[in-house]
Design a protein around this motif. Structure first.
Motif, PDB file in Angstrom:
ATOM      1  N   ILE A  97     -46.408  14.840   2.861  1.00  0.00           N
ATOM      2  CA  ILE A  97     -46.004  13.722   3.733  1.00  0.00           C
ATOM      3  C   ILE A  97     -45.510  14.240   5.089  1.00  0.00           C
ATOM      4  N   THR A  98     -44.855  15.418   5.074  1.00  0.00           N
ATOM      5  CA  THR A  98     -44.361  16.002   6.328  1.00  0.00           C
ATOM      6  C   THR A  98     -45.537  16.378   7.223  1.00  0.00           C
ATOM      7  N   VAL A  99     -46.613  16.894   6.620  1.00  0.00           N
ATOM      8  CA  VAL A  99     -47.808  17.234   7.396  1.00  0.00           C
ATOM      9  C   VAL A  99     -48.449  15.967   7.953  1.00  0.00           C
ATOM     10  N   LEU A 100     -48.603  14.936   7.116  1.00  0.00           N
ATOM     11  CA  LEU A 100     -49.233  13.687   7.557  1.00  0.00           C
ATOM     12  C   LEU A 100     -48.461  13.064   8.712  1.00  0.00           C
ATOM     13  N   GLN A 101     -47.128  13.094   8.623  1.00  0.00           N
ATOM     14  CA  GLN A 101     -46.309  12.542   9.705  1.00  0.00           C
ATOM     15  C   GLN A 101     -46.499  13.320  11.002  1.00  0.00           C
ATOM     16  N   SER A 102     -46.669  14.651  10.885  1.00  0.00           N
ATOM     17  CA  SER A 102     -46.819  15.468  12.098  1.00  0.00           C
ATOM     18  C   SER A 102     -48.155  15.218  12.792  1.00  0.00           C
ATOM     19  N   MET A 103     -49.106  14.611  12.086  1.00  0.00           N
ATOM     20  CA  MET A 103     -50.422  14.330  12.663  1.00  0.00           C
ATOM     21  C   MET A 103     -50.426  13.061  13.516  1.00  0.00           C
ATOM     22  N   LEU A 104     -49.351  12.274  13.434  1.00  0.00           N
ATOM     23  CA  LEU A 104     -49.302  10.979  14.120  1.00  0.00           C
ATOM     24  C   LEU A 104     -48.247  10.974  15.218  1.00  0.00           C
ATOM     25  N   PRO A 105     -48.424  10.143  16.245  1.00  0.00           N
ATOM     26  CA  PRO A 105     -47.370  10.004  17.251  1.00  0.00           C
ATOM     27  C   PRO A 105     -46.123   9.369  16.643  1.00  0.00           C
ATOM     28  N   THR A 106     -44.979   9.645  17.246  1.00  0.00           N
ATOM     29  CA  THR A 106     -43.707   9.123  16.745  1.00  0.00           C
ATOM     30  C   THR A 106     -43.739   7.616  16.557  1.00  0.00           C
ATOM     31  N   ALA A 107     -44.489   6.934  17.414  1.00  0.00           N
ATOM     32  CA  ALA A 107     -44.539   5.467  17.361  1.00  0.00           C
ATOM     33  C   ALA A 107     -45.008   4.942  16.010  1.00  0.00           C
ATOM     34  N   LEU A 108     -45.835   5.726  15.301  1.00  0.00           N
ATOM     35  CA  LEU A 108     -46.394   5.257  14.033  1.00  0.00           C
ATOM     36  C   LEU A 108     -45.593   5.723  12.821  1.00  0.00           C
ATOM     37  N   LYS A 109     -44.432   6.280  13.066  1.00  0.00           N
ATOM     38  CA  LYS A 109     -43.587   6.682  11.937  1.00  0.00           C
ATOM     39  C   LYS A 109     -42.700   5.495  11.587  1.00  0.00           C
ATOM     40  N   GLY A 110     -43.330   4.469  11.039  1.00  0.00           N
ATOM     41  CA  GLY A 110     -42.644   3.196  10.803  1.00  0.00           C
ATOM     42  C   GLY A 110     -41.635   3.260   9.681  1.00  0.00           C
ATOM     43  N   LYS A 111     -40.745   2.282   9.675  1.00  0.00           N
ATOM     44  CA  LYS A 111     -39.784   2.166   8.577  1.00  0.00           C
ATOM     45  C   LYS A 111     -39.689   0.701   8.164  1.00  0.00           C
ATOM     46  N   ALA A 112     -39.239   0.467   6.925  1.00  0.00           N
ATOM     47  CA  ALA A 112     -39.171  -0.895   6.394  1.00  0.00           C
ATOM     48  C   ALA A 112     -37.968  -1.627   6.957  1.00  0.00           C
ATOM     49  N   GLU A 113     -38.182  -2.873   7.369  1.00  0.00           N
ATOM     50  CA  GLU A 113     -37.080  -3.726   7.800  1.00  0.00           C
ATOM     51  C   GLU A 113     -37.061  -4.965   6.914  1.00  0.00           C
ATOM     52  N   ARG A 114     -35.867  -5.509   6.673  1.00  0.00           N
ATOM     53  CA  ARG A 114     -35.723  -6.687   5.808  1.00  0.00           C
ATOM     54  C   ARG A 114     -35.762  -7.950   6.664  1.00  0.00           C
ATOM     55  N   TYR A 115     -36.622  -8.882   6.277  1.00  0.00           N
ATOM     56  CA  TYR A 115     -36.798 -10.116   7.038  1.00  0.00           C
ATOM     57  C   TYR A 115     -36.415 -11.331   6.191  1.00  0.00           C
ATOM     58  N   ILE A 116     -35.925 -12.370   6.873  1.00  0.00           N
ATOM     59  CA  ILE A 116     -35.552 -13.639   6.228  1.00  0.00           C
ATOM     60  C   ILE A 116     -36.486 -14.733   6.730  1.00  0.00           C
ATOM     61  N   THR A 117     -37.061 -15.502   5.795  1.00  0.00           N
ATOM     62  CA  THR A 117     -37.844 -16.684   6.156  1.00  0.00           C
ATOM     63  C   THR A 117     -37.303 -17.869   5.357  1.00  0.00           C
ATOM     64  N   LEU A 118     -37.791 -19.078   5.657  1.00  0.00           N
ATOM     65  CA  LEU A 118     -37.356 -20.261   4.905  1.00  0.00           C
ATOM     66  C   LEU A 118     -37.943 -20.235   3.493  1.00  0.00           C
ATOM     67  N   GLY A 119     -37.137 -20.632   2.532  1.00  0.00           N
ATOM     68  CA  GLY A 119     -37.614 -20.734   1.155  1.00  0.00           C
ATOM     69  C   GLY A 119     -38.236 -22.101   0.904  1.00  0.00           C
ATOM     70  N   ASN A 120     -38.602 -22.357  -0.353  1.00  0.00           N
ATOM     71  CA  ASN A 120     -39.204 -23.644  -0.699  1.00  0.00           C
ATOM     72  C   ASN A 120     -38.840 -24.027  -2.130  1.00  0.00           C
ATOM     73  N   PRO A 121     -37.540 -24.205  -2.417  1.00  0.00           N
ATOM     74  CA  PRO A 121     -37.121 -24.516  -3.788  1.00  0.00           C
ATOM     75  C   PRO A 121     -37.595 -25.904  -4.196  1.00  0.00           C
ATOM     76  N   GLU A 122     -38.070 -26.006  -5.439  1.00  0.00           N
ATOM     77  CA  GLU A 122     -38.626 -27.282  -5.918  1.00  0.00           C
ATOM     78  C   GLU A 122     -37.610 -28.410  -5.924  1.00  0.00           C
ATOM     79  N   GLU A 123     -36.309 -28.083  -6.235  1.00  0.00           N
ATOM     80  CA  GLU A 123     -35.325 -29.146  -6.406  1.00  0.00           C
ATOM     81  C   GLU A 123     -34.800 -29.718  -5.100  1.00  0.00           C
ATOM     82  N   ASP A 124     -35.135 -29.092  -3.953  1.00  0.00           N
ATOM     83  CA  ASP A 124     -34.559 -29.550  -2.685  1.00  0.00           C
ATOM     84  C   ASP A 124     -35.580 -30.277  -1.832  1.00  0.00           C
ATOM     85  N   ASN A 125     -35.146 -31.322  -1.151  1.00  0.00           N
ATOM     86  CA  ASN A 125     -35.956 -32.000  -0.145  1.00  0.00           C
ATOM     87  C   ASN A 125     -35.119 -32.071   1.118  1.00  0.00           C
TER      88      ASN A 125
END
Length: 841
Positions: A97-125
């Protein structure tokens, strides 16, 4: 193909292998070998690289996880680069993985971010769209939902910032399904965009519309007329429209609302050479020597065969023209070329030569570009808009799919070896990559490394047997410069305490009188090497490292060139209080001062790490010198190579032997190379050149042979020493460095490591002196304290492994290191493995 093997972005021993993932139906058309994907790993979403695809195997699919997302439309890595990464992992004892990362520009060394969207619970209107049912008093939940709804998707951090006291409530909303959380891989760098304007209707419809505009909409009419006139240049940047016509953004928006024009985000490529006008050049007529070399290389190119050439040409012999014309042949075959140059000599002059010949087909990659510029240059290559890459060592991984040629200029330079993991050498990677793609490699130098030259002469290294091509004369027919060695011990005896010998002083004065230029080399930056008290012998040292601090006059501070520690320069000795605390040694700043005293009015340009930190500073300083706005170019190694100025007739070397005293078996070779390279800057055109080398050890063979431009005799003498002491090219090396904050623990661990390694090698019949005549032999030196025994508050011990033959010494060294680290179970213990090291400090 329904399953993918993925290397996950976790650089640890236990995860250094591919993991199997199912490919969802919706992603199947997008996933290839080399794709960058987001995958679930434990409780996280991580970036990974697909290294192989295969049909479903007989296994329990219920327990298998699926790939969540594909991060790129086209794979950023080719199957060929994936294969190369597997080889590098074994060759350099590192994680894939260290070799693969060195083959790419820093811009593509992505990391996971946590996102919030609206849910859709059945019991709520609910309100507005019927999704949620909230009691009217629950204003905070409504506010959170509205906040997310307006944005569609927000990071967890954004929600927490907007509602800092409501973390518990937000957690409850997530658990009830009112909100939903997911993870997504985001790159560090985004594409650069700007607002652009274009016609939304055809030209004839736009011209008809002009007649219906009322008088009060005169400004809108002007914008539409302008766009009709500029039709062939559409789309046009919004700011250009506004500034050209003097209208407001509101005017443009009104036209867009009527449907006559569109305003959209348009991508803008960050071009580091935007606005630069490169003068086009045509191929030069080759000399007989050049034609012979060119013919041998092109013969391989035309046959589409892999070949490696070592081009040994004296300074000024015309190696660059050979490079340019072989690239041209490669382009005619619809193939691509990589040109590697040492970072230190990636001067604007070098870029100009390639841009002048091949224009926009050239992409440039080096560390002085911004992260955004590097990303856009990489994309220019990846998207096929460039066919030639000029760059430092990492350009060897340029994402080409029709690679035909790799050129490595100044192949002897130690900067081609990366000092951080993965500790690869660009020369070996280039040869390996070319062998897989049927490409040709040219290794060019006036002073080839002993390893390359010996391999070309004796064909002693399996897999690396370059064909030797030689160009012993300068292309313009002019002679190599005369070299004078000055014994500084004799100067001192005769009462000259200046840093300039009398011959060098007279030579500089003569150039000033004639209006010619001088290059002065000092292999050291700063003002003075160290600060010492003459009363008690105290030397100012770094509290974090076992090394003296260097004095920098401009900031009046002492600085450690290893860890960056700095402190104010003392006025009295901290140990004894004496005022007799003085600066010793010579740095570039001090030489600049001395020149100003000896030659009033002299114009000096200083080039070192301190004066070239700003973007574009190299180019600016060299342009001033080329335009004759300075008499002297003073600098460190960066003035020794790659520069070609017609009016430079004198080169002075202030201290030729500064590198000879380093604890490095390559010290003599590096000294010879540096002196030969810098001497080659003089007399490259019509005017004859002269070189003055100042030394305290003028009898040393590296200095004597450099003064005679005698590479072959130097090689002969140096190889005798290497053979007697069992150093490359007569064996290979692995440097293992162990470091820890506690010295007793480190000593014990280092001794255990060496003992275990010796025991295992002995059981395999490998261990023993290299004096033996057997083909396979391995010897271990150490453990001993490293030449710099403490860095950044960590003690350092090292073992040197010397070996020859076909044994897999790298795997053994790595295996023992990993087992030792597991048994010690101390996360502070660091073990670094450097295969074929260039730096032994």
């Amino acid at each position: 193909m329904e399953m993918a093997r993925v290397i996950v972005d976790v650089p640890s021993k236990d995860t250094d292998r591919p993991f199997d993932y199912l490919i969802p139906e919706r992603l199947r058309p997008w996933i290839e070998v080399g794709s960058r994907v987001g995958v679930p790993f434990g409780h996280r979403t991580l970036q990974g690289f697909v290294v192989s695809l295969h049909p479903r195997l007989e296994m329990d699919y219920a327990k298998m996880k699926s790939i969540q997302e594909v991060l790129d439309f086209a794979p950023p890595l080719s199957p060929e680069l994936i294969k190369l990464s597997e080889w590098m992992k074994e060759r350099y004892a590192c994680r894939q993985i260290t070799v693969l990362q060195s083959m790419l520009p820093t811009a593509l060394k992505g990391k996971a971010e946590r996102y919030i969207t609206l849910g859709n619970p059945e019991e709520d209107n609910g309100p507005e769209d019927g999704l949620f049912s909230l009691s009217s008093e629950n204003d905070i939940e409504q506010a959170v939902i509205l906040f997310v709804k307006q944005r569609g998707e927000v990071t967890l951090e954004q929600v927490n910032r907007a509602f800092p006291d409501e973390a518990d409530r937000i957690k409850r909303m997530l658990s009830r399904g009112l909100l939903r959380e997911h993870q997504q891989i985001k790159d560090k760098m985004q594409k650069k965009t700007m607002k652009a304007v274009e016609l939304a209707v055809d030209v004839s419809a736009a011209q008809e519309a002009l007649e219906s505009f009322p008088a009060k909409a005169q400004r809108q009419k002007e914008v539409l007329e302008y766009l009709i006139e500029m039709e062939s240049f559409l789309p046009i940047a919004m700011k250009e429209v506004l500034s050209s016509l003097g209208v407001t953004a509101g005017t443009v928006k009104a036209l867009a609302d009527k449907g006559y024009i569109r305003v959209e985000d348009m991508e803008v490529f960050r071009d580091p050479y935007k606005g630069r006008d490169f003068k086009p050049t045509k191929p030069l007529v080759l000399t007989q020597e050049q034609q012979h070399v060119y013919g041998r290389i092109v013969h391989k190119l035309d046959q589409f065969q892999h070949g490696v050439f070592l081009l040994h040409g004296v300074t000024g012999s015309g190696k660059t023209e050979i490079y340019l014309q072989t690239i041209q042949r490669c382009l005619e075959q619809d193939r691509q070329s990589i040109v590697l140059v040492p970072e230190i000599s990636l001067t604007p002059q070098m870029v100009e030569r390639f841009k002048g010949r091949f224009g926009d087909l050239v992409a440039v990659m080096h560390s002085r570009l911004s992260a955004g510029e590097r990303y856009d240059e990489w994309r220019k290559i990846h998207e096929g808009r460039a066919s030639v890459v000029v760059g430092a060592r990492s350009a060897v991984f340029a994402p080409f799919d029709r690679l035909g040629l790799i050129i490595m200029d100044e192949e002897h330079e130690t900067s081609y070896k990366q000092e951080e993991t993965p500790k690869y050498h660009a020369r070996d990677v280039a040869v390996r990559r070319a062998s897989e793609t049927g490409a040709v490699v040219i290794l060019g130098s006036a002073t080839p490394s002993l390893e390359s030259y010996h391999a070309a002469r004796s064909h002693s290294q399996e897999g690396f047997e370059p064909e030797l091509l030689e160009m012993p004369t300068r292309a313009l027919g002019n002679r190599l410069p005369e070299v004078e060695i000055v014994d500084m011990r004799e100067e001192l005896k005769d009462g000259n305490r200046s840093m300039f010998s009398r011959p060098l002083h007279e030579a500089i004065a003569a150039r000033l009188e004639r209006g010619e230029q001088t290059v002065l080399l000092l292999n050291r930056r700063g003002h003075s090497t160290f600060v010492m008290c003459r009363s008690c012998g105290y030397v100012a040292g770094c509290p974090e490292c076992d090394i003296s601090l260097t004095y920098h006059q401009k900031s009046n501070n002492l600085r450690c060139h290893y860890c960056g520690y700095a402190e104010k320069s003392p006025e009295v000795c901290p140990e004894c209080g004496s005022e007799h605390i003085r600066f010793f040694g010579t740095g570039t700043q001090r030489v600049e001062e001395e020149l100003a005293k000896l030659f009033p009015g002299i114009r000096v340009i200083r080039m070192d790490v301190d004066t070239t930190t700003e973007k574009g500073s190299h180019e600016k300083l060299l342009k001033l010198f080329r335009d004759k706005k300075a008499d002297v170019l003073l600098g460190t190694q960066m003035v020794a190579k790659g520069l070609d100025f017609p009016d430079v007739t004198l080169v002075g070397v202030i201290t030729a032997d500064s590198a000879l005293n380093l604890p490095d078996f390559r010290a003599a070779e590096k000294t010879f190379q540096l002196l030969t390279q810098v001497a080659g800057r003089a007399g490259r055109h019509q005017l004859p050149g002269e070189v003055v080398i100042q030394s305290y050890t003028p009898e040393h063979y590296s200095i004597i042979h450099a003064s005679g431009h005698d590479y072959l005799t130097f090689v002969k003498d140096e190889l005798k020493h290497r053979k007697a002491l069992h150093y490359p090219p007569y064996c290979r090396l692995i440097l293992v460095t162990l470091s820890h904050e506690q010295l007793p623990l480190l000593v014990r661990v280092a001794e255990n490591y060496a003992a275990d390694l010796k025991g295992r090698a002995d059981r395999r019949g490998w261990f023993g002196s290299l004096d033996r005549f057997s083909a396979d032999a391995l010897d271990i030196l150490g453990p001993v304290a490293s030449p710099i025994p403490r860095l950044k508050n960590r003690y350092r011990f090292q073992c040197m492994i010397k070996w020859r033959g076909t044994m897999d010494a790298v795997s053994l060294v790595r295996q023992v290191a990993e087992e030792l680290q597991d048994s010690v179970r101390d996360t502070n213990l660091q073990i670094s493995i450097d295969v074929d090291p260039q730096m032994l400090m």
